[in-house]
Design a protein around this motif. Structure first.
Motif, short mmCIF file in Angstrom:
data_model
loop_
_atom_site.label_atom_id
_atom_site.label_comp_id
_atom_site.label_asym_id
_atom_site.label_seq_id
_atom_site.Cartn_x
_atom_site.Cartn_y
_atom_site.Cartn_z
N THR A 28 0.83 -1.20 0.00
CA THR A 28 0.00 0.00 0.00
C THR A 28 0.87 1.25 0.00
N TYR A 29 2.03 1.21 0.63
CA TYR A 29 2.98 2.33 0.60
C TYR A 29 3.68 2.30 -0.75
N GLN A 30 3.49 3.33 -1.54
CA GLN A 30 3.99 3.33 -2.92
C GLN A 30 5.15 4.28 -3.18
N ASN A 31 5.65 4.95 -2.16
CA ASN A 31 6.77 5.87 -2.35
C ASN A 31 8.09 5.11 -2.16
N PHE A 32 8.39 4.25 -3.12
CA PHE A 32 9.60 3.43 -3.04
C PHE A 32 10.20 3.25 -4.43
N HIS A 33 11.43 2.79 -4.44
CA HIS A 33 12.11 2.39 -5.67
C HIS A 33 12.70 1.01 -5.41
N LEU A 34 12.46 0.07 -6.30
CA LEU A 34 12.93 -1.31 -6.14
C LEU A 34 14.12 -1.55 -7.06
N VAL A 35 15.21 -2.02 -6.48
CA VAL A 35 16.40 -2.37 -7.25
C VAL A 35 16.61 -3.87 -7.16
N LEU A 36 16.61 -4.53 -8.30
CA LEU A 36 16.87 -5.96 -8.38
C LEU A 36 18.31 -6.15 -8.82
N VAL A 37 19.05 -6.97 -8.09
CA VAL A 37 20.46 -7.19 -8.43
C VAL A 37 20.67 -8.67 -8.69
N ASP A 38 20.92 -9.00 -9.96
CA ASP A 38 21.20 -10.38 -10.35
C ASP A 38 22.67 -10.67 -10.10
N ASP A 39 22.92 -11.63 -9.24
CA ASP A 39 24.29 -12.00 -8.88
C ASP A 39 24.80 -13.13 -9.76
N ALA A 40 24.67 -12.95 -11.08
CA ALA A 40 25.14 -13.91 -12.09
C ALA A 40 24.38 -15.22 -12.02
N SER A 41 23.06 -15.13 -11.96
CA SER A 41 22.22 -16.34 -11.91
C SER A 41 22.42 -17.18 -13.17
N THR A 42 22.30 -18.50 -12.99
CA THR A 42 22.43 -19.42 -14.11
C THR A 42 21.10 -20.09 -14.46
N ASP A 43 20.05 -19.76 -13.72
CA ASP A 43 18.72 -20.27 -14.03
C ASP A 43 17.92 -19.18 -14.75
N ASN A 44 16.61 -19.20 -14.67
CA ASN A 44 15.76 -18.22 -15.36
C ASN A 44 15.46 -16.99 -14.52
N SER A 45 16.16 -16.79 -13.44
CA SER A 45 15.90 -15.64 -12.57
C SER A 45 16.04 -14.32 -13.32
N ARG A 46 17.06 -14.21 -14.11
CA ARG A 46 17.29 -12.95 -14.84
C ARG A 46 16.14 -12.65 -15.79
N LYS A 47 15.62 -13.67 -16.47
CA LYS A 47 14.49 -13.48 -17.39
C LYS A 47 13.26 -13.00 -16.62
N ILE A 48 13.05 -13.54 -15.45
CA ILE A 48 11.92 -13.12 -14.62
C ILE A 48 12.08 -11.66 -14.23
N ALA A 49 13.27 -11.28 -13.79
CA ALA A 49 13.52 -9.89 -13.38
C ALA A 49 13.35 -8.94 -14.57
N GLU A 50 13.77 -9.35 -15.73
CA GLU A 50 13.68 -8.48 -16.91
C GLU A 50 12.25 -8.20 -17.33
N GLN A 51 11.30 -8.99 -16.86
CA GLN A 51 9.89 -8.72 -17.15
C GLN A 51 9.43 -7.42 -16.50
N TYR A 52 10.19 -6.93 -15.53
CA TYR A 52 9.83 -5.72 -14.80
C TYR A 52 10.63 -4.49 -15.24
N LYS A 53 11.44 -4.62 -16.29
CA LYS A 53 12.32 -3.52 -16.68
C LYS A 53 11.57 -2.30 -17.17
N ASN A 54 10.33 -2.43 -17.58
CA ASN A 54 9.55 -1.28 -18.05
C ASN A 54 8.74 -0.63 -16.93
#
Length: 80
Positions: A28-54
């Motif tokens: 409910t609190y919307q005054n935030f910024h979310l930073v996702l940091v991929d630590d060189a994942s070898t599974d599909n984690s990066r693809k999931i995170a990239e869905q939020y790039k827009n």
């Protein structure tokens, strides 16, 4: 009102990453910024995170090699 910085460092957590991101975005609190940091994942984690790039509340950072949680959090703090 101050803006909150939320950092999610991740490494090979494809089964849980989307739920974690959505959990932050649906607060409910919307005054935030979310930073996702991929630590060189070898599974599909990066693809999931990239869905939020827009999303204007989300930024993505990538480590070229696995450096660990503390390195990833510090990278986000130094960037933002």
């Amino acid at each position: 009102m101050k803006k909150l910085l939320v950092i999610i460092p991740f490494y090979n957590v494809e089964a849980h990453l989307e739920e974690a991101i959505e959990g932050v975005l649906q607060q409910t609190y919307q005054n935030f910024h979310l930073v996702l940091v991929d630590d060189a994942s070898t599974d599909n984690s990066r693809k999931i995170a990239e869905q939020y790039k827009n999303n204007s509340k989300v930024d993505l950072l990538y480590n070229p090699e696995n450096k660990g949680c503390y390195y990833s959090v510090n990278k986000a703090l130094l960037t933002y």
